[in-house]
Design a protein around this motif. Structure first.
Motif, mmCIF file in Angstrom:
data_model
loop_
_atom_site.group_PDB
_atom_site.id
_atom_site.type_symbol
_atom_site.label_atom_id
_atom_site.label_comp_id
_atom_site.label_asym_id
_atom_site.label_seq_id
_atom_site.Cartn_x
_atom_site.Cartn_y
_atom_site.Cartn_z
ATOM 1 N N PRO A 173 0.759 -1.240 -0.224
ATOM 2 C CA PRO A 173 -0.009 -0.036 -0.109
ATOM 3 C C PRO A 173 0.854 1.239 -0.008
ATOM 4 C CG PRO A 173 -0.392 -1.119 2.051
ATOM 5 C CD PRO A 173 0.551 -2.065 1.009
ATOM 6 N N GLN A 174 0.418 2.457 -0.820
ATOM 7 C CA GLN A 174 0.913 3.650 -0.880
ATOM 8 C C GLN A 174 0.479 4.738 -0.109
ATOM 9 O OE1 GLN A 174 4.306 3.539 -2.248
ATOM 10 N NE2 GLN A 174 4.172 1.478 -2.356
ATOM 11 N N ASN A 175 1.047 5.786 -0.053
ATOM 12 C CA ASN A 175 0.065 7.003 0.462
ATOM 13 C C ASN A 175 -0.675 6.766 1.521
ATOM 14 O OD1 ASN A 175 1.608 8.520 -1.747
ATOM 15 N ND2 ASN A 175 -0.250 7.901 -3.149
ATOM 16 N N ARG A 176 -0.050 6.179 2.945
ATOM 17 C CA ARG A 176 -1.011 5.905 3.859
ATOM 18 C C ARG A 176 -1.290 6.959 4.807
ATOM 19 N NH1 ARG A 176 2.386 2.343 6.123
ATOM 20 N NH2 ARG A 176 4.199 3.071 4.948
ATOM 21 N N ASN A 177 -0.595 8.104 4.537
ATOM 22 C CA ASN A 177 -0.419 9.468 5.656
ATOM 23 C C ASN A 177 -2.016 10.098 5.617
ATOM 24 O OD1 ASN A 177 -0.158 11.480 3.908
ATOM 25 N ND2 ASN A 177 2.124 10.720 3.826
ATOM 26 N N TYR A 182 -0.464 -1.439 11.031
ATOM 27 C CA TYR A 182 -0.928 -0.585 12.086
ATOM 28 C C TYR A 182 -2.097 0.333 11.959
ATOM 29 C CZ TYR A 182 2.390 -3.392 14.092
ATOM 30 O OH TYR A 182 3.330 -4.757 14.804
ATOM 31 N N GLU A 183 -2.643 0.242 10.646
ATOM 32 C CA GLU A 183 -3.475 1.380 10.127
ATOM 33 C C GLU A 183 -4.704 1.618 11.402
ATOM 34 O OE1 GLU A 183 -2.365 -1.022 8.302
ATOM 35 O OE2 GLU A 183 -1.359 -0.028 6.807
ATOM 36 N N ALA A 184 -5.244 0.478 11.587
ATOM 37 C CA ALA A 184 -6.433 0.566 12.601
ATOM 38 C C ALA A 184 -6.081 0.980 13.832
ATOM 39 C CB ALA A 184 -7.065 -0.825 12.838
ATOM 40 N N GLU A 185 -4.997 0.682 14.369
ATOM 41 C CA GLU A 185 -4.601 1.383 15.764
ATOM 42 C C GLU A 185 -4.135 2.869 15.523
ATOM 43 O OE1 GLU A 185 -1.931 -0.861 18.631
ATOM 44 O OE2 GLU A 185 -1.877 -1.985 16.834
ATOM 45 N N SER A 186 -3.559 3.006 14.418
ATOM 46 C CA SER A 186 -3.364 4.766 14.017
ATOM 47 C C SER A 186 -4.658 5.501 13.886
ATOM 48 C CB SER A 186 -2.527 4.764 12.960
ATOM 49 O OG SER A 186 -1.217 3.934 13.289
ATOM 50 N N GLU A 246 5.085 -3.470 9.164
ATOM 51 C CA GLU A 246 6.395 -2.509 9.227
ATOM 52 C C GLU A 246 7.074 -2.429 10.484
ATOM 53 O OE1 GLU A 246 5.032 1.037 7.193
ATOM 54 O OE2 GLU A 246 7.055 1.991 7.294
ATOM 55 N N SER A 247 8.155 -2.796 10.348
ATOM 56 C CA SER A 247 8.864 -2.841 11.883
ATOM 57 C C SER A 247 9.371 -1.356 12.098
ATOM 58 C CB SER A 247 10.287 -3.622 11.679
ATOM 59 O OG SER A 247 11.142 -2.776 10.781
ATOM 60 N N ASP A 248 10.001 -1.130 13.422
ATOM 61 C CA ASP A 248 10.107 0.133 13.474
ATOM 62 C C ASP A 248 11.365 0.720 12.816
ATOM 63 O OD1 ASP A 248 8.426 -0.185 15.535
ATOM 64 O OD2 ASP A 248 9.844 -0.078 17.243
ATOM 65 N N PHE A 249 11.757 -0.009 11.884
ATOM 66 C CA PHE A 249 13.251 0.333 10.958
ATOM 67 C C PHE A 249 12.684 0.223 9.768
ATOM 68 C CE2 PHE A 249 14.287 -2.357 14.630
ATOM 69 C CZ PHE A 249 14.785 -1.617 15.579
ATOM 70 N N PRO A 250 12.502 1.890 9.035
ATOM 71 C CA PRO A 250 12.120 1.723 7.787
ATOM 72 C C PRO A 250 12.753 0.767 6.595
ATOM 73 C CG PRO A 250 12.334 3.994 8.868
ATOM 74 C CD PRO A 250 12.810 3.015 9.947
ATOM 75 N N GLY A 251 11.948 0.122 6.021
ATOM 76 C CA GLY A 251 12.824 -0.751 5.002
ATOM 77 C C GLY A 251 12.683 -2.285 5.280
ATOM 78 N N LEU A 252 12.459 -2.443 6.411
ATOM 79 C CA LEU A 252 12.460 -3.839 6.979
ATOM 80 C C LEU A 252 10.946 -4.253 7.625
ATOM 81 C CD1 LEU A 252 13.501 -6.510 8.188
ATOM 82 C CD2 LEU A 252 14.448 -5.393 10.037
ATOM 83 N N ASP A 253 10.225 -4.970 7.136
ATOM 84 C CA ASP A 253 8.960 -5.655 7.307
ATOM 85 C C ASP A 253 8.853 -6.887 7.759
ATOM 86 O OD1 ASP A 253 8.262 -3.191 6.270
ATOM 87 O OD2 ASP A 253 7.685 -3.940 4.383
ATOM 88 N N ILE A 254 7.986 -7.346 8.523
ATOM 89 C CA ILE A 254 7.760 -8.697 9.047
ATOM 90 C C ILE A 254 6.467 -9.323 8.711
ATOM 91 C CG2 ILE A 254 7.705 -9.890 11.322
ATOM 92 C CD1 ILE A 254 9.419 -7.008 12.028
ATOM 93 N N ILE A 255 6.548 -10.563 8.470
ATOM 94 C CA ILE A 255 5.413 -11.271 8.565
ATOM 95 C C ILE A 255 5.503 -12.229 9.815
ATOM 96 C CG2 ILE A 255 3.884 -12.995 7.316
ATOM 97 C CD1 ILE A 255 4.583 -11.924 4.711
ATOM 98 N N PRO A 256 4.420 -11.970 10.734
ATOM 99 C CA PRO A 256 4.773 -12.589 12.100
ATOM 100 C C PRO A 256 4.186 -14.210 11.550
ATOM 101 C CG PRO A 256 3.187 -11.222 12.048
ATOM 102 C CD PRO A 256 3.704 -10.863 10.691
ATOM 103 N N SER A 257 4.420 -15.024 12.750
ATOM 104 C CA SER A 257 3.962 -16.270 12.532
ATOM 105 C C SER A 257 2.488 -16.414 13.174
ATOM 106 C CB SER A 257 4.968 -17.009 13.419
ATOM 107 O OG SER A 257 4.397 -18.407 13.133
#
Lengths: 518, 252
Positions: free
Chosen positions: A6-10, A165-169, B74-85
């Motif tokens: 997804p893009q432009n989420r802000n 985290y869109e819902a939480e935000s 999205e992790s706290d570090f831009p450019g690093l994403d996670i798919i949790p288990s």
């Protein structure tokens, strides 16, 4: 097809006052990741070209930032440029993208300060109960210099949820939405500018006067004069500061237009008074003639130089240096003139004469419908131009073409003043051909004047062989262009006076009394 | 896009620590990185403070990909994403078993992410199942943490045998020493001898470190909070080795 990320989420919110940090801290872990405070100055042209072009240009120290204007606030930055000079014109910016965008917007207009203040930028990270960042919040406020240390009236808040985290935000957005500004016609930056006494407004030399066919001629004339005079006067501050050449150009146009209107509509006011005002306006315009001529030369500097082979160009440098020096003096004189008590008195006299409350004695055409008066005039002017055109060929004297240009200008002004009364489709066609005719006549006139002036300059520099070569080259080209313009004049005149246009003019102006546009 | 797996038949060898820190190291190089936590225990996502994934709809590779996409955090570090288990991942085998070409489905799923990421790192559960076989067939490199002990040596041999039996390329297996202690004589000897038997053995040795253990308390990759400790430097070195082996290109 792949869905992609997804893009432009802000989301963007305009809040009244400062960001309610405490409120956020009551619900979330909040940490500051960036905090910057910088003095900034917004720049725009007199016409608000940046603003209405959808851009903002601001400087902070010696860095110029070009941004998109988004929701009346600073949008994404497009590019920036560091400069050690105080840039005013497009050519003062050197980097590609900046120059490309500014060229399209500024043209030959110069930049001036529209707002000075302080930009406060804050970036927050908002975390949930697990300490995970769920969104980032960029908040910017601008406070004006004039308002001093007062609280900034608005905060622009951009909430960028992290993916997943869109819902939480969304809850944060809801929380902040309570502080959102009321729906207002004016954007937040616009309101800030207002604090500094500035308001972005569309500038035009062709305003709508609110006339119809039946408006009494004196009332219509008053409306037009007041409107054009206010445009002329709005150009004075820029003219006095010598920001760019267009202030003088537009000022002169306005003065000429009023003068022309007063000549075209006879019998609307008692004769003697109007004649005095015309004389005063004539003097005002004449006092700027030389400065405008010099501006024209300097604006055409690049074009003149390009006409010559590179080895002949240096000869003209001294000519332009002399023009620039003379221009400085002319500006100084004009400033003194405009700031004089005599000038102020003249303007006040004209304003008072045309004010809505001023009572004038009766006159022949004061109360007749303006449409009736001016349509007759327009048709007469058209017929006169056609009569003159029939006598024009490749050998016609320059003076005759000059007269034709003046007649065309009178007709164009009339059509411009009263275009609200004319059929929408026909006015476009009529003005289009009239404009092209005037352009060619203008070009012919310009080349004639330029040729004369340059030869005049040469007379004072006869001993300099390099200058003689340069001037010789230039005069030849100008002469060639002038001859070309002359040939084109005959061609366009044929269309202008041909059957097609003749029918349009007749339809609109000769029979207008029977079928006026309401 | 390169797909790299952190895999071992044996548990407790530092697979998750490898996946988490390697993902961080890849993101540090500017590569758009996705960490896919395939281990139902969900430790990799835990280290990033990310909760469990929602249950997946596993009809075919397309629906799996679509549901995985919905679970990207999205992790706290831009450019690093996670798919949790998710605990439901324990049923992966059964579901894959019901599909045609059941050993190549994961590759098809991950292909759907090709335009979004430069690197996908998978943290795999410690067993040999149909899911593991899918991992083997989907990966460009399989990194195998080996504690320098006899038992680890044995499981490594089992893994290579399996690859040979299944006619999988052993070239993609890249064992390396993990949780190594220099003061331990046996460790030193195995570190000296074992790589000679396996050509793909990586040079970097990840030392045993209390700092790595603290990841559970800090709930972030070691590289994010202890930038220059010996173990952090070793993870970065490992990242560089694997970039070189897989010829991974940074995102332009």
């Amino acid at each position: 097809m792949k869905a992609g990320l997804p893009q432009n989420r802000n989301s963007r919110l305009m809040l009244s006052g400062k960001l309610p940090c405490e409120l956020l801290q009551n619900h979330y872990q909040v940490s500051i990741s960036r905090h910057e405070q910088t003095a900034l100055t917004f720049w725009d042209t007199f016409e608000w070209g940046m603003w209405f072009g959808g851009y903002l240009l601001y400087s902070s120290e010696n860095i110029y930032h070009l941004c998109k204007l988004k929701d009346g606030w600073l949008g994404d930055e497009i590019c920036s440029e560091v400069t050690d000079i105080l840039p005013r014109f497009k050519e003062d910016f050197k980097t590609g993208r900046m120059q490309k965008i500014l060229t399209g917007i500024l043209g030959i207009r110069g930049l001036a300060t529209v707002f000075e203040g302080t930009l406060n930028q804050l970036q927050l990270e908002i975390r949930n109960d697990y300490g995970k960042i769920i969104c980032r919040l960029d908040c910017s406020t601008i406070s004006s210099k004039r308002a001093g240390n007062e609280k900034p009236p608005y905060s622009c808040c951009r909430v960028t949820p992290l993916m997943g985290y869109e819902a939480e935000s969304g809850n944060i957005i809801k929380l902040l939405a309570r502080y959102q500004t009321d729906e207002s016609q004016e954007g937040p930056l616009e309101l800030l500018f207002k604090q500094m006494g500035r308001k972005p407004c569309r500038y035009t030399l062709r305003p709508v006067f609110g006339l119809d066919f039946k408006t009494p001629a004196r009332e219509a004339t008053g409306k037009i004069v007041r409107s054009i005079l206010s445009i002329a006067l709005s150009n004075l501050p820029g003219l006095l500061s010598d920001i760019d050449t267009e202030f003088l150009h537009d000022y002169r146009i306005c003065i000429r237009k009023i003068r022309s209107l007063l000549a075209l509509i006879k019998g609307v006011y008692p004769d003697g008074a109007v004649s005095d005002i015309r004389t005063q306006l004539g003097e005002m315009a004449r006092s700027t003639n030389r400065l405008r001529d010099l501006d024209v030369y300097l604006l055409a500097r690049g074009e003149y130089l390009e006409m010559l082979p590179p080895q002949l160009r240096p000869a003209l440098y001294s000519m332009f240096d002399e023009v620039a020096a003379e221009r400085k003096l002319e500006v100084k004189n004009l400033v003194l003139d405009i700031q004089s008590a005599a000038y102020q008195n003249t303007i006040e006299g004209i304003e008072s004469f045309f004010s809505e409350t001023e009572m004038h004695g009766p006159s022949l055409s004061a109360d007749i419908p303006v449409g009736q008066l001016v349509f007759r005039q327009m048709y007469r002017r058209y017929k006169k131009i056609c009569r003159m055109a029939r006598a024009i060929d490749a050998y016609t004297a320059d003076e005759m073409l000059h007269q034709l240009r003046i007649e065309c200008k009178k007709l164009r002004y009339l059509m411009e003043f009263f275009r609200e009364l004319i059929d929408d489709t026909d006015i476009v066609a009529m003005q289009k051909i009239l404009r092209s005719l005037q352009e060619i006549l203008g070009e012919f006139n310009d080349t004639s004047v330029q040729q004369k002036t340059i030869l005049g300059y040469f007379n004072s520099k006869r001993d300099d062989i390099d200058i003689a070569l340069g001037i010789g080259g230039l005069v030849s080209i100008l002469y060639y262009r002038r001859q070309q313009s002359r040939r084109r004049i005959v061609k366009v005149l044929n269309s202008f006076c041909g059957k097609g246009m003749s029918v349009v003019f007749k339809r609109n102006f000769k029979q207008k009394k029977l079928n006026p546009k309401v | 896009m390169k797909i790299i797996s952190s895999y071992s038949i044996k548990g407790g060898v530092g697979k998750t620590a490898l996946a988490v820190n390697l993902a961080f190291a890849f993101h540090e190089t500017g590569r758009r990185t996705l960490l896919l936590d395939l281990d139902p225990q969900g430790a990799a996502a835990f280290y990033f403070r990310v909760g469990n994934a929602k249950k997946l709809n596993m009809d075919d590779s397309r629906t799996i990909a679509a549901d995985l996409r919905k679970n990207i955090r999205e992790s706290d570090f831009p450019g690093l994403d996670i798919i949790p288990s998710n605990l439901a991942y324990r049923h992966f085998d059964v579901i894959l078993n019901g599909m045609s070409k059941s050993r190549k489905q994961l590759r098809k799923v991950l292909d759907e992410f090709r335009s979004d990421y430069d690197t996908i790192l998978m943290d795999c559960p410690p067993n040999i199942t149909l899911l593991s076989e899918n991992v083997f067939r989907a990966s460009d490199a399989i990194m195998v943490p080996v504690i320098p002990t006899v038992l680890s040596q044995r499981t490594l041999e089992q893994l290579f045998s399996f690859f040979r039996d299944e006619e999988l390329s052993c070239d993609m297996l890249h064992p390396f020493f993990s949780m190594a202690q220099k003061i331990n004589k046996m460790h030193r000897e195995i570190i000296e001898e074992l790589p000679q038997a396996y050509p793909g053995f990586l040079k970097t040795v990840i030392p045993f470190s209390v700092n790595v253990e603290k990841m559970g308390i800090r709930r972030m990759p070691l590289l994010a909070y202890s930038n220059n400790c010996e173990a952090a430097l070793a993870y970065r070195s490992l990242c560089n080795e694997i970039i070189s082996i897989t010829k991974s290109d940074p995102h332009s």
